[in-house]
Design an enzyme around this catalytic site. Sequence first.
Site, PDB file in Angstrom:
ATOM      1  N   LYS A 107       0.820  -1.208   0.000  1.00 53.25           N
ATOM      2  CA  LYS A 107       0.000   0.000   0.000  1.00 53.25           C
ATOM      3  C   LYS A 107       0.861   1.268   0.000  1.00 53.25           C
ATOM      4  CE  LYS A 107      -4.112  -1.906  -0.036  1.00 53.25           C
ATOM      5  NZ  LYS A 107      -5.016  -1.976   1.112  1.00 53.25           N
ATOM      6  N   ARG A 119      -4.024 -10.264   3.709  1.00 53.58           N
ATOM      7  CA  ARG A 119      -4.201 -10.331   2.255  1.00 53.58           C
ATOM      8  C   ARG A 119      -2.937  -9.770   1.602  1.00 53.58           C
ATOM      9  NH1 ARG A 119      -6.142  -6.939  -1.843  1.00 53.58           N
ATOM     10  NH2 ARG A 119      -7.374  -8.003  -3.454  1.00 53.58           N
TER      11      ARG A 119
END
Length: 274
Positions: A214, A250
Amino acid sequence: MSTAYRPRVMGIVNVTPDSFSDGGQFFSVADGIEHARRMIAQGADILDIGGESTRPGATPVSEFDEILRVVPLIEAIRKASDITISIDTMKPGVARAAIKAGATIWNDVAALRFSPQAPEVAAELGCEVVLMHMLGEPGTMQDAPRYDDVVAEVEAFLLARAFTAMAAGVAKEKIWLDPGIGFGKTLEHNLALLAALPRFVALGYPILLGASRKRFIAGIDPSAHEASDRLGGSIAAHLVGAQAGVAAVRVHDVRETVQALEVFRAVRSVAPTT
């Protein structure tokens, strides 16, 4: 191997041309199958199949096209393996087709808000459902996101969505929650949510944590311009989640994450109990 707890590892398989991290890399069904097989061999517990990018500014995909992308891949994986399969979609029609093809989890970044029928479809399907927090929608979620108290507001949102799902007939034990790292959050918001993971775990629902590659990691390490440069930060965030007791992480980098979590589990197995 130690039997101490560690989160399950959910490997990401994007059959999209524009995902923020691996867009186009596994766009064909054949490439997606090979990628899925590699993740299974590396130790993935779950495969999360997505046919529509949710990166900031992503272009929406029609339900028809999304089904064409994900269903053949899910069918092929199911024929080759009994691994748990998750469908990453906001659309009830895509979820329905994916569950029929062999998926057993609906991972919904919109938390069953994309369609008024979504909660009822989730109940009808009887699958596990991941409800994620997202501020706005993918095209605008990173346009100056603001909160008075990000942890309290995300918590309240997730509980409200869980109650909506249960009111529609989804069993409580089928519901997962995801605080939505990177989905309408600044660096400070993401860090606050990561620090508050024990609070989310204490809500009594399995927590899915998705911090892999991210952009907030580049806010800490400005040299991590490319998504592929953020492996160290991704593993660090997911170890924070493991320490907090999240149910699954994830990730794009399955082998490295599994290794890190096995070391975490090994240490936990010999740690003093007092």
